[in-house]
Design a protein around this motif. Structure first.
Motif, short mmCIF file in Angstrom:
data_model
loop_
_atom_site.label_atom_id
_atom_site.label_comp_id
_atom_site.label_asym_id
_atom_site.label_seq_id
_atom_site.Cartn_x
_atom_site.Cartn_y
_atom_site.Cartn_z
N TYR A 133 10.55 6.88 -14.32
CA TYR A 133 9.33 6.21 -13.86
C TYR A 133 9.37 4.71 -14.08
O TYR A 133 8.87 3.94 -13.24
N MET A 134 9.95 4.26 -15.20
CA MET A 134 10.04 2.83 -15.42
C MET A 134 11.00 2.18 -14.43
O MET A 134 10.75 1.06 -13.97
N GLY A 135 12.07 2.88 -14.09
CA GLY A 135 12.96 2.36 -13.05
C GLY A 135 12.25 2.25 -11.71
O GLY A 135 12.41 1.25 -10.99
N LEU A 136 11.43 3.27 -11.40
CA LEU A 136 10.68 3.25 -10.15
C LEU A 136 9.65 2.12 -10.14
O LEU A 136 9.54 1.37 -9.17
N MET A 137 8.91 1.99 -11.26
CA MET A 137 7.86 0.97 -11.32
C MET A 137 8.45 -0.44 -11.37
O MET A 137 7.89 -1.38 -10.80
N ASN A 138 9.58 -0.61 -12.04
CA ASN A 138 10.21 -1.93 -12.09
C ASN A 138 10.72 -2.35 -10.71
O ASN A 138 10.63 -3.52 -10.33
N THR A 139 11.26 -1.38 -9.97
CA THR A 139 11.71 -1.68 -8.61
C THR A 139 10.53 -2.05 -7.72
O THR A 139 10.58 -3.03 -6.96
N ILE A 140 9.46 -1.26 -7.82
CA ILE A 140 8.25 -1.55 -7.04
C ILE A 140 7.66 -2.89 -7.48
O ILE A 140 7.21 -3.69 -6.64
N GLY A 141 7.66 -3.15 -8.80
CA GLY A 141 7.13 -4.41 -9.31
C GLY A 141 7.87 -5.61 -8.74
O GLY A 141 7.26 -6.62 -8.39
N GLY A 142 9.21 -5.50 -8.64
CA GLY A 142 9.98 -6.59 -8.05
C GLY A 142 9.63 -6.82 -6.58
O GLY A 142 9.53 -7.96 -6.13
N GLY A 143 9.43 -5.71 -5.85
CA GLY A 143 9.04 -5.84 -4.44
C GLY A 143 7.66 -6.45 -4.28
O GLY A 143 7.44 -7.32 -3.42
N PHE A 150 0.83 -1.20 0.00
CA PHE A 150 0.00 0.00 0.00
C PHE A 150 0.87 1.26 0.00
O PHE A 150 0.60 2.22 -0.73
N THR A 151 1.94 1.23 0.79
CA THR A 151 2.85 2.38 0.86
C THR A 151 3.54 2.62 -0.48
O THR A 151 3.67 3.76 -0.93
N LEU A 152 3.98 1.54 -1.13
CA LEU A 152 4.62 1.66 -2.43
C LEU A 152 3.66 2.25 -3.47
O LEU A 152 4.05 3.07 -4.31
N GLY A 153 2.39 1.82 -3.40
CA GLY A 153 1.38 2.38 -4.30
C GLY A 153 1.19 3.88 -4.06
O GLY A 153 1.06 4.65 -5.02
N CYS A 154 1.19 4.28 -2.79
CA CYS A 154 1.05 5.71 -2.45
C CYS A 154 2.25 6.51 -2.96
O CYS A 154 2.09 7.63 -3.46
N ILE A 155 3.46 5.95 -2.82
CA ILE A 155 4.67 6.64 -3.28
C ILE A 155 4.61 6.84 -4.79
O ILE A 155 4.89 7.94 -5.30
N LEU A 156 4.25 5.77 -5.52
CA LEU A 156 4.17 5.88 -6.98
C LEU A 156 3.08 6.86 -7.40
O LEU A 156 3.27 7.65 -8.33
N LYS A 157 1.96 6.83 -6.70
CA LYS A 157 0.86 7.76 -7.00
C LYS A 157 1.32 9.21 -6.80
O LYS A 157 1.03 10.09 -7.63
N THR A 158 2.03 9.45 -5.72
CA THR A 158 2.52 10.80 -5.43
C THR A 158 3.50 11.27 -6.49
O THR A 158 3.44 12.42 -6.95
N GLU A 159 4.41 10.38 -6.90
CA GLU A 159 5.40 10.75 -7.92
C GLU A 159 4.74 11.05 -9.26
O GLU A 159 5.16 11.96 -9.97
N LEU A 160 3.70 10.31 -9.60
CA LEU A 160 2.99 10.56 -10.86
C LEU A 160 2.22 11.88 -10.81
O LEU A 160 2.17 12.62 -11.79
N ARG A 161 1.63 12.16 -9.66
CA ARG A 161 0.86 13.42 -9.52
C ARG A 161 1.79 14.63 -9.52
O ARG A 161 1.36 15.72 -9.92
N ARG A 162 3.02 14.47 -9.10
CA ARG A 162 3.98 15.58 -9.11
C ARG A 162 4.23 16.08 -10.53
O ARG A 162 4.51 17.27 -10.73
#
Length: 348
Positions: free
Chosen positions: A258-268, A35-47
Motif C-alpha cells: 500500500y505504501m508503494g501504491l500511495m507513494n506512486t500515486i503521490g508522485g503523480g 480522480f481515477t487514482l483516488g478511485c483505484i486506491l479506494k478500491t484497493e483499500l476496500r478489498r
C-alpha cells in the motif's frame, strides 16, 4: 509590495492566453486522472477491509477524489476565461467572479498538496490498522459457521497466497490461536484431549500453520505441522532449516504494497499540483494584465501584470478579515438575543 510584476505587450498577452487555454485542458485531464487514482486506491483499500481495523487511511483516496472533481470545474472555467481574455468587451463580465474563483482554486490546490503529503505520512496509521485487523482475522479464521465471518478463512488464505506471507508479524502468530474449528477435532482422541487440557484457555493449539503459508517454490514437500519439532521430520533442524513456508508477515507485505501504491500515486498527484499551480499563476497574470485595457478602444497597448497586488501576508488577511468580522458579528448577535428577550417582559 507588488509580487511578481511583469510587462505584457499585446503579442505576449495573446501567447499567454493561448498557452493558458492549452494548459487548462491539460490540467482538466490531469484532474480526471487524479480522480481515477483516488478511485483505484479506494478500491484497493476496500478489498482488504476485513484485515483493517479502522478507515482513517481512506482520507487519502477521499481527498484525491474530491480535488480531482474540483480540478475539472476549476480548469473548465479557466479555459472559458482564456477564450474571453483578448476580447475587451467580454472579459469584464468575469471581474466579479475571479476573486472568489481564485480563493476556491487556491483552497482545492492546497488540498491537493495535502493529499500528496498524507499519502507519504499515513504509514503509521496504516500499520496500526493492519496490526489489529490481521490479528482479528487470524483469530476468527476457524469461525466458518459464524454469520459475518463465513469468508474469513477464505480471505486470509487468499491474502497469504497472493502476498506470499504468513501470519501477522510472522508464521509464529498461528501458534498462539486455535485456527482449527472444533467441528473438525476428534474429542475422543487422547492427543486432542491432552492438547486442550495443557492450555489454560482450553484451546487446541499446535505449532502448525494453514496450507496457504506453504511456499510452492520450495523443493521439499510442505511441512505444516510440528514446525519446531526436529525429531518429527527426517533431516530437519528447526534452527537452521530454511523453512518451506513464507517467512514474511502479512502486515509487512501489505504495508509495503500500500505504501508503494500511495507513494506512486503521490508522485503523480504532485505533478498535477505543479500543473494546477502553473494554471493559477498564469491566469492571475493574464487577469491583471487585461484589467488595464478593460473598456479601452486600443487593446494593443503594453500593460503590466502581477501575481499579488500586496504582500502575501496582506493578501491572506484581505481574504480572512471578512470571515472573521462575520463570525464576530454572529457571536455578538447570539449573545445579545437572550438579553433582549428577557428585557421585553420587564418593559411591559
Amino acid at each position: 509590495m507588488v509580487v511578481m510584476k511583469m510587462k505584457f505587450p499585446f503579442q505576449k498577452r495573446v501567447k499567454l492566453a493561448q498557452g493558458l487555454w492549452i494548459l487548462s485542458w491539460c490540467a482538466t485531464v490531469a484532474g480526471a486522472i487524479t480522480f481515477t487514482l483516488g478511485c483505484i486506491l479506494k478500491t484497493e483499500l476496500r478489498r482488504r477491509a476485513e484485515v483493517m481495523d479502522n478507515t482513517d487511511i481512506h482520507i487519502v483516496p477521499n481527498t484525491l477524489m474530491i480535488v480531482g472533481l474540483a480540478s475539472l470545474g476549476i480548469n473548465y472555467f479557466s479555459s472559458k476565461i482564456c477564450q474571453d481574455a483578448l476580447d475587451a468587451g467580454r472579459f469584464p463580465r468575469w471581474k466579479n467572479f475571479l476573486k472568489p474563483y481564485f480563493a476556491v482554486s487556491c483552497f482545492f490546490t492546497s488540498l491537493m498538496l495535502l493529499g500528496v503529503i498524507m499519502s507519504y505520512a499515513m504509514k503509521g496509521s496504516l500499520e496500526s490498522s493492519l496490526k489489529v485487523g490481521l490479528r482479528n482475522g487470524i483469530r476468527f479464521y476457524k469461525d466458518t459457521d459464524t454469520p459475518g465471518r463465513c469468508f474469513q478463512k477464505q480471505n486470509i488464505d487468499r491474502l497469504q497466497m497472493e502476498f506470499q506471507c504468513c501470519g501477522n508479524n510472522d508464521f509464529r502468530d498461528w501458534f498462539e490461536v486455535q485456527w482449527i474449528s472444533n467441528r473438525y477435532l476428534d474429542f475422543s482422541s487422547k492427543e486432542v484431549k491432552d492438547r486442550i487440557k495443557s492450555n489454560v484457555d482450553g484451546r487446541y493449539l499446535l505449532d502448525g500453520v494453514p496450507f496457504s503459508c506453504c511456499n510452492p517454490s520450495s523443493p521439499r514437500p510442505c511441512i505444516q505441522y510440528q514446525l519446531t519439532n526436529n525429531s518429527a521430520h527426517y533431516n530437519y533442524e528447526y534452527q537452521t532449516e530454511e523453512l518451506n513456508i513464507y517467512l514474511r508477515g502479512c502486515r509487512e507485505a501489505l504495508v509495503n504494497y500500500y505504501m508503494g501504491l500511495m507513494n506512486t500515486i503521490g508522485g503523480g498527484v504532485l505533478s498535477v499540483f505543479i500543473l494546477q499551480g502553473s494554471v493559477l499563476v498564469s491566469l492571475r497574470l493574464l487577469q491583471t494584465s487585461m484589467e488595464a485595457v478593460a473598456g479601452k478602444e486600443n487593446t494593443e497597448i503594453e500593460t503590466e501584470g502581477y501575481l499579488l497586488e500586496k504582500s502575501v501576508k496582506d493578501t491572506i488577511m484581505e481574504y480572512i478579515d471578512p470571515v472573521l468580522k462575520f463570525l464576530l458579528l454572529t457571536n455578538q448577535v447570539e449573545e445579545g438575543t437572550p438579553a433582549a428577550a428577557s428585557a421585553t417582559p420587564a418593559a411591559t
